[in-house]
Design an enzyme around this catalytic site. Structure first.
Site, PDB file in Angstrom:
ATOM      1  CB  THR A   2      -7.962   6.071  -2.813  1.00 22.58           C
ATOM      2  OG1 THR A   2      -6.821   6.831  -2.402  1.00 22.58           O
ATOM      3  CG2 THR A   2      -8.896   6.951  -3.623  1.00 22.58           C
ATOM      4  CG  ASN A   5      -1.845  12.537   4.558  1.00 18.44           C
ATOM      5  OD1 ASN A   5      -2.819  12.863   5.244  1.00 18.44           O
ATOM      6  ND2 ASN A   5      -1.566  13.103   3.395  1.00 18.44           N
ATOM      7  CB  THR A  23     -11.401 -11.471 -10.057  1.00 17.67           C
ATOM      8  OG1 THR A  23     -12.427 -11.940 -10.921  1.00 17.67           O
ATOM      9  CG2 THR A  23     -10.448 -12.605  -9.735  1.00 17.67           C
ATOM     10  CB  CYS A  54      -2.036  12.528  -3.301  1.00 23.27           C
ATOM     11  SG  CYS A  54      -1.865  10.868  -2.652  1.00 23.27           S
TER      12      CYS A  54
END
Lengths: 387, 364
Positions: A74, A153, A242, A328
């Protein structure tokens, strides 16, 4: 309690034990920040990230420096579409996509519409694939991007990727392809398929959740992107933050395993999928949604006349874990927009289940699933008017 | 050889201080780079660098990688792509345009055959040697590292038949190569002994010659029959200063084909006495100070005394000595002589590189 047979591998996959083992030291002993240049903790992390980057790149035949790690597909989709939209604003504001794209793509496009983007949503044929001629006709001088997925999907249908790429190249338009469902399952090759921007997700290929990547081509063409996450200039200034070292390590290992087992797994899973499909279609009034010719080897989407997906899922929940479409959107009780785009009626769309097999699906699992589903269907149908 | 000697010295110093070290070796180059395969650099655990693997652009990261290899006590390969402008790791780009493979080997002090010990053994003998270093171009695969060296055909007492065979070939051709042996790449580095420079005549003009040769790490012997001239105080950079008359010059040094001699006594009789001796040897370069007329006179005189001067000897005599760079002062003459010796040993013409049609380095 016995766990139900898991046939929802399009939603997510379990982490492979080999992947987990490789990740574990990077949570504890090798905890360093890959951006720390001054000590061995950082060096170990950096080396692990480099290695993973190479493995991810190898899976799609890319150069390691073309891989940008993100939190998942995403985010990669957001970075690709928004990043291109910002970077190429002087060239134009038009994006072409497709109605059966994942919500990550569609919602990102809707978002950009609020800022002046002109989005063309291509229809699909009843087999779920776009019409290349319509695509080509839709291109205008201000078109900057074509965003079409590799494989869907919900129905596993594979788009004519190479045709799309050829049209994009011919008209000097960038092509972004979401390969979250396809990569690691079937060959995806950024050179051979000619895809300059491509998104990946680890948790669809037996890696951990929370890690993905965007492939950004360096030359022919060199793709420019505006970062959507600022602060620190990580990932060649394209995605600050990070690095998720354990996740990246797991993603790398997952790619390596997929690469080496892809051919044998595709054969094994398509045989099991066909067995399941044949047995269920034999129940009569069961139909396959989308192309069977251009389809992922481990997926089938079936409509069961005389049943609704919700009642079927509910009846099956102890024996088989399946879903009625993309995970989803399953919080909503609307018929699948993908199936609707194929021309299905609301009733048939609402009677559809997606079966996604995976690395840990056994022949025995499929046998049990056939038995359970057959029983439930017969039971449900006996209660309704259709027999 | 100078770099290797410096590395050996730096290693010995580090051992005395009980410090760990790692040896970095350029094992492969694609495209252009400042240093060629076989260039080495020693790094101590506290970050002291001896030698060089690049023109400076890679040393910073290489230092880090060397320390990483020491920390993990594991050989590592790093691939530096200086063709990629987007690589933030290398910082400022210096206009190199190549891919450099560098092998990092932690040096195990208790191993009598660790890479630096092998270098030391090579340096101990004035003999051509081939140092054999294995690496895998997949940086994540195990890296074998430096295996052994040979300085005589099939000399090594081990079972690496394939490596011995290829090493022997390189020993004969004198050209460094990289070849595949089984799954690994192997660098067969030809290492000739350091150039030995024998200077006959310890006048003041021999001083700059000694200084310059010393910078290059050559092994320098200065000889003169005059005690006041042949004094070590006058030639602090010489490895040996010998009071030897020209007729006895062959006792001052062991002459081999890695030896260059410069005859510069400024005395006709001394010069010819030295020349008469040196032509008996396989000395690669015989430089004679003075005009061409003087050389002809000497050669005629030697021939009259029934001393055979064949083509091979004449080819090895360089007189007037030096390259044509307009040298006038003793320092300038020293420069032109040193450059000529270097060119002769490299089998190059000494002309400007801008006029060269082919690549500067032979491809490894």
């Amino acid at each position: 309690m016995k766990q139900p047979v898991y046939l929802d591998n399009n939603a997510t996959t379990p982490v492979d034990e080999r992947v987990l083992q490789e990740m574990l030291p990077y949570f504890t002993r090798n905890f360093g920040n890959a951006a720390s240049r001054t000590h061995v903790y950082g060096w170990i992390a950096e080396e692990a990230v480099d290695h993973a980057r190479e493995r991810v790149a190898t899976l799609i035949n890319a150069h390691p420096k073309e891989i940008v790690f993100t939190s998942g597909a995403t985010e990669s989709v957001n970075l690709a579409i928004k990043g291109v939209y910002e970077a190429y604003s002087s060239k134009g504001n038009r994006i072409i996509t497709c109605v059966t794209e994942h919500k990550a793509v569609l919602d990102t496009c809707r978002h950009l519409e609020k800022f002046g983007a002109e989005i063309t949503y291509l229809p699909v044929k009843e087999d779920g694939r776009i019409n290349a001629e319509i695509l080509e006709k839709s291109i205008q001088s201000s078109t900057i991007l074509i965003a079409v997925m590799y494989a869907n999907n919900e129905i596993g249908v594979i788009q004519p990727v190479q045709e799309i790429a050829a049209i994009a190249r011919k008209h000097n338009v960038l092509f972004f392809c979401d390969t979250a469902q396809a990569a690691g399952k079937i060959p995806v090759d950024v050179i051979n398929d000619d895809i300059p921007l491509l998104s990946l997700s680890a948790h669809k290929m037996y890696g951990p959740k929370g890690i993905g990547a965007l492939y950004v081509r360096r030359k022919d063409p060199r793709v420019k992107l505006i970062a959507q996450m600022d602060g620190g200039g990580h990932e060649n200034n394209m995605r600050s933050g990070t690095l998720n070292v354990p996740g990246i390590v797991g993603f790398g290992k997952a790619c390596e395993i997929c690469m080496s087992e892809m051919d044998s797994e595709a054969k094994r899973l398509s045989a099991l999928r066909d067995k399941l499909e044949t047995a269920l279609v034999a129940l009569n009034n069961v139909s396959i949604n989308g192309s069977t010719e251009h389809r992922l080897p481990h997926v089938t989407n079936l409509s069961f006349e005389g049943a609704t997906a919700n009642t079927l899922i509910s009846a099956l929940h102890k024996s088989v874990a399946v879903s009625s479409g993309s995970a989803c959107t399953s919080a909503l009780v609307e018929p699948s927009y993908v199936l609707k785009a194929l021309g299905l009626s609301d009733e048939r769309a609402n009677a559809s289940l997606r079966f996604g097999l995976g690395r840990f699906t056994s022949e025995e699992d499929i046998g049990m699933a056939i038995e359970a589903i057959t029983g439930s269907i017969k039971n449900l149908r006996s209660q309704s008017v259709i027999n | 050889m100078k770099e290797l000697n410096d590395i050996i010295q730096a290693y010995e110093k580090a051992v005395l201080q009980n410090k760990q070290t790692a040896l970095a070796t350029v094992v492969k180059v694609e495209g252009s780079s400042y240093r060629r395969p076989g260039a080495r650099m020693l790094v101590t655990e506290d970050g002291v660098i001896t030698g060089a693997v690049s023109g400076g652009c890679l040393e910073g990261d290489a230092l880090k990688k060397a320390q990483f290899a020491m920390q993990q006590q594991q050989n590592k390969l790093e691939i530096y792509d200086t063709t990629d402008e987007g690589d933030s790791r290398l910082g400022v780009q210096l206009g190199c345009n190549g891919i450099v493979y560098i092998l990092f080997e932690p040096v195990k002090q208790d191993d009598p055959n660790n890479p630096v010990q092998l270098l030391r053994k090579i340096a101990q003998h004035r003999k051509d040697a081939v140092l054999i270093t294995g690496f895998n171009e997949n940086k994540y695969a195990p890296q074998p590292g430096t295996y052994f060296f040979i300085n005589e055909p099939e000399s090594s007492l081990n079972n690496e038949i394939e490596l011995n065979k290829e090493g022997t070939r390189v020993l004969e051709t004198g050209e460094t190569i990289i070849s595949k042996v089984e799954n690994n790449s192997v660098l067969f580095q030809f290492i000739p002994p350091a150039i030995q420079l024998l200077i006959m005549g310890a006048g003041n003009d021999a001083q700059p010659l000694t200084e310059m040769a010393s910078i290059l790490g050559w092994n320098i012997i200065v000889a003169d029959g005059r005690q006041a001239h042949a004094a070590i105080q006058r030639f602090p950079k010489a490895n040996k200063v010998s009071i030897t008359s020209p007729a006895d010059i062959l006792t001052a040094a062991e002459i081999d084909d890695q030896t260059a001699m410069v005859i510069m006594t400024h005395n006709y009789n001394y010069d010819i006495a030295a020349l008469q001796q040196i032509i008996k040897t396989n000395c690669r370069y015989i430089g004679l100070l003075g005009p061409k007329k003087k050389l002809h006179k000497m050669l005629n005189e030697l021939k009259e005394n029934d001393i055979a001067i064949n083509d091979d000897i004449e080819k090895r005599i360089y007189s007037p000595v030096g390259l044509d760079i307009g040298a006038e002062t003793p320092e300038e003459i020293a420069l032109s002589v040193i450059a000529e010796i270097k060119a002769v040993f490299s089998q190059r013409s000494g002309s400007p590189l801008k006029e060269r049609k082919t690549s500067i380095h032979h491809r490894v």
